[in-house]
Enzyme design. Structure first.
Site: not given
Length: 611
Positions: A318-321
């Site tokens: 998800g957005s942690t990337f």
């Protein structure tokens, strides 16, 4: 008619022949006796001794597994058990019936005991029950005169004091299978156990130790008469982990009934302080003999307690990337930190519409704001400009899709490329694939351990720290893996870290989960990973994540490091099907990180602590 003289002459010759024959026989016999008794005496003495004396192996104590402060995570404890010698019992059924009044013996257990008795000689002992409590063992000893053939005994068995809170790390032991046989005669001993999972399995030979021996006198039937001598075995080596047992307990309890994983690591040394995967299983059940009902419950549980979610669970990050995408964009000059994009809540690409998580968009955002508010539209556009090959290059540099040589079995996740897609699906890469990867979706997969490594490398300035779980073996420190350095502009890294700090500030996605700890602040990033595609019909109907079945809800992520000024610890948290990263994963990370800082701030990297 022969004369008397002739008869005497014949008799004398016969006597002489018989006497000579007897003399020769006696001489031959004496020669043979001399040969056997003197010439080959030592050989037959040895054979006789071997028939009289039996050399038997003794299982050594298994090496302990301890945390970084020497606190026990896997040890040996006294095992009270009961054996039966059939020939002394006279009436086996009656003896077992009396014993069943003291300890529980099910019909199935009794049938198993009877089968064991039928397969071996009557003087050989058969295990009736083990792992008895002291009260039952004491009662059996007191009543032993009324239990002919019953032999109480004590030995050692493996014990895990923290049970399910450490099982995904230490594993468990069990009876050796055919594939475990490595030529060590220890493995043939009745009741001997080997590592089946975790550190117990990976370091099996280190923990196993060296067998002892006992010399016992036996009769012609192999029945033991008495013990002549004993040499104790050498204990297996102690393995010291990097884990902090108290922090491990805290993280496991904090996850509670949630299904997920928490990894905390030192951003400089790579020491993994917490490796909590929940729900889990009690390794003591496997050692003592897990029931069919409990085994069936474990394998049928949809939360998969047998799976180590920290290293074997692969999920879209998800957005942690997004930090990785942003760094690649800055490195290749695709954007500057000040460049702005306008988010209206969706982005048209070809015939498809790619949506932002915020229905009506974020308006005008630059890189720091896009990270703080996790704007999908901004990263769709940036990813398209950077391209998948450059994104993949940076993803691998930050530890995704890589094998660290970690001590536990670990899956590598997946960093997809056009070549990978063509080889595995037969279809070419399209622009929409790049957009999906740009927000941590699509075919991209990572484990909680990998997200912690990614965050540690951001926090420590781009040093490619490698996670490790074993700190020392037999008191000898293990050598850390060589560390490379990512080719990064420190100014670019500072922008990303500023964006992660802004996540915890007002209007950031994790504002409500900021640290409430004097003198410390945390920088982080939320992530929400879709399990299945959200259809237009779902959007039109206003279907909420919490209205879906548990298995169809989004995964919740949060990654962070602290303290902000001098980063020391990185954390990766996954809550399976938890919904939003801000609501489900960030509070867990906040509480665990606060506990880490409270417990460990007086310590240095080579610390010791009284326990």
């Amino acid at each position: 008619m022969k004369s008397e003289t002739d008869r005497k002459s014949v008799f004398t010759r016969r006597a002489l022949v018989l006497a000579g024959a007897q003399g020769l026989a006696v001489t031959a016999l004496m020669g043979r006796m001399y040969y056997l008794g003197v010439v080959q005496g030592s050989q037959y003495e040895t054979l006789a001794e071997e028939n009289r004396v039996s050399l038997r192996l003794l299982a050594p104590p298994r090496g302990e597994i301890v945390d970084r402060y020497g606190r026990v995570m896997a040890t040996n404890r006294q095992d009270y058990r009961v054996f039966l010698i059939p020939e002394q019992a006279r009436d086996v059924a009656a003896t077992l019936e009396k014993l069943g009044r003291i300890i529980t013996l099910t019909p199935g257990q009794i049938r198993l005991i009877e089968r064991k008795i039928a397969r071996q000689r009557a003087f050989m002992r058969v295990t009736v029950a083990d792992n008895l409590d002291w009260q039952a063992f004491a009662r059996i000893n007191v009543l032993s005169p009324e239990l002919p053939g019953i032999q109480p005994d004590s030995g050692t068995t493996r014990w895990y004091p923290d049970a399910d809170m450490v099982s995904q790390i230490v594993g468990y032991v069990g009876a050796p299978a055919e594939r475990d046989m490595d030529g060590d005669p220890l493995l043939t001993l009745p009741g001997f156990k080997v590592g089946k999972r975790g550190i117990e399995k990976v370091y099996e030979k280190t923990l196993r130790g060296t067998a002892g021996t006992t010399r016992v006198e036996v009769n012609a039937y192999g029945r033991e008469i008495r013990e002549l001598s004993r040499t104790e075995g050498q204990s297996g080596d102690r393995i010291t982990l990097t884990i902090d047992r108290d922090l491990q307990r805290f993280a496991a309890r904090r996850l509670g009934e949630e299904s997920g994983g928490v990894v905390v690591m030192d951003v400089d040394s790579g020491d993994v302080l917490v490796h909590a995967s929940m729900p889990s299983y009690d390794p003591n059940e496997f050692n003592l003999g897990i029931s069919r009902e409990n085994w069936r419950a474990l394998i049928q549980d949809p939360r998969k307690p047998l799976v180590n979610k920290c290293t074997a669970g692969q999920y879209p990050p998800g957005s942690t990337f997004k930090m990785v995408v942003a760094l690649a964009a800055l490195h290749y000059g695709v954007v500057t930190p000040e460049d702005e994009e306008v988010c209206h809540g969706h982005y048209r690409y070809g015939d498809n519409t790619f949506h932002c998580w915020r229905k009506y968009g974020h308006g005008k955002v630059d890189m720091v704001t896009a990270l703080a508010r996790s704007c999908d539209v901004y990263f769709y556009k940036v990813a398209k400009e950077v391209g998948i090959e450059r994104i993949a290059e940076f993803a691998r540099a930050f530890g995704l899709g890589e094998d660290y040589g970690f001590e536990l079995p670990a899956r590598h996740g997946l960093v997809p490329t056009p070549g990978w897609k063509l080889a595995n699906t037969g279809r070419p890469w399209v622009g929409g694939d790049t957009l999906n990867v740009g927000i941590g979706q699509g075919a991209l997969l990572a484990t909680p351990l990998q997200t912690a490594v990614m965050t540690a490398r951001i926090a420590n300035g781009g040093r490619q720290v490698v996670p490790r779980l074993v700190r020392a073996i037999a008191g000898q420190p293990t050598e850390p893996a060589p560390v490379g350095v990512i080719d990064l502009d420190p100014a670019h890294l500072a922008v990303i870290r500023r964006g992660m700090e802004a996540v915890m500030e007002y209007r950031g996605t994790a504002y409500t989960s900021r640290l409430d700890l004097d003198g410390f602040a945390m920088a982080g990033k939320t992530g929400t990973a879709q399990v299945r595609r959200i259809t237009q019909a779902d959007r039109d109907a206003g279907v909420k994540n919490e209205d879906k079945p548990w298995a169809e809800r989004h995964h919740a992520w949060f990654v962070a490091y602290a303290p902000i000024d001098t980063p020391r610890y990185a954390i990766g948290v996954l809550v399976e099907h938890g919904g939003g990263g801000a609501s489900a994963a960030a509070p867990v990370a906040r509480d665990v990180m606060a506990e880490v800082l409270k417990r460990r701030r007086p310590q240095a990297s080579g610390e010791t602590r009284k326990v």
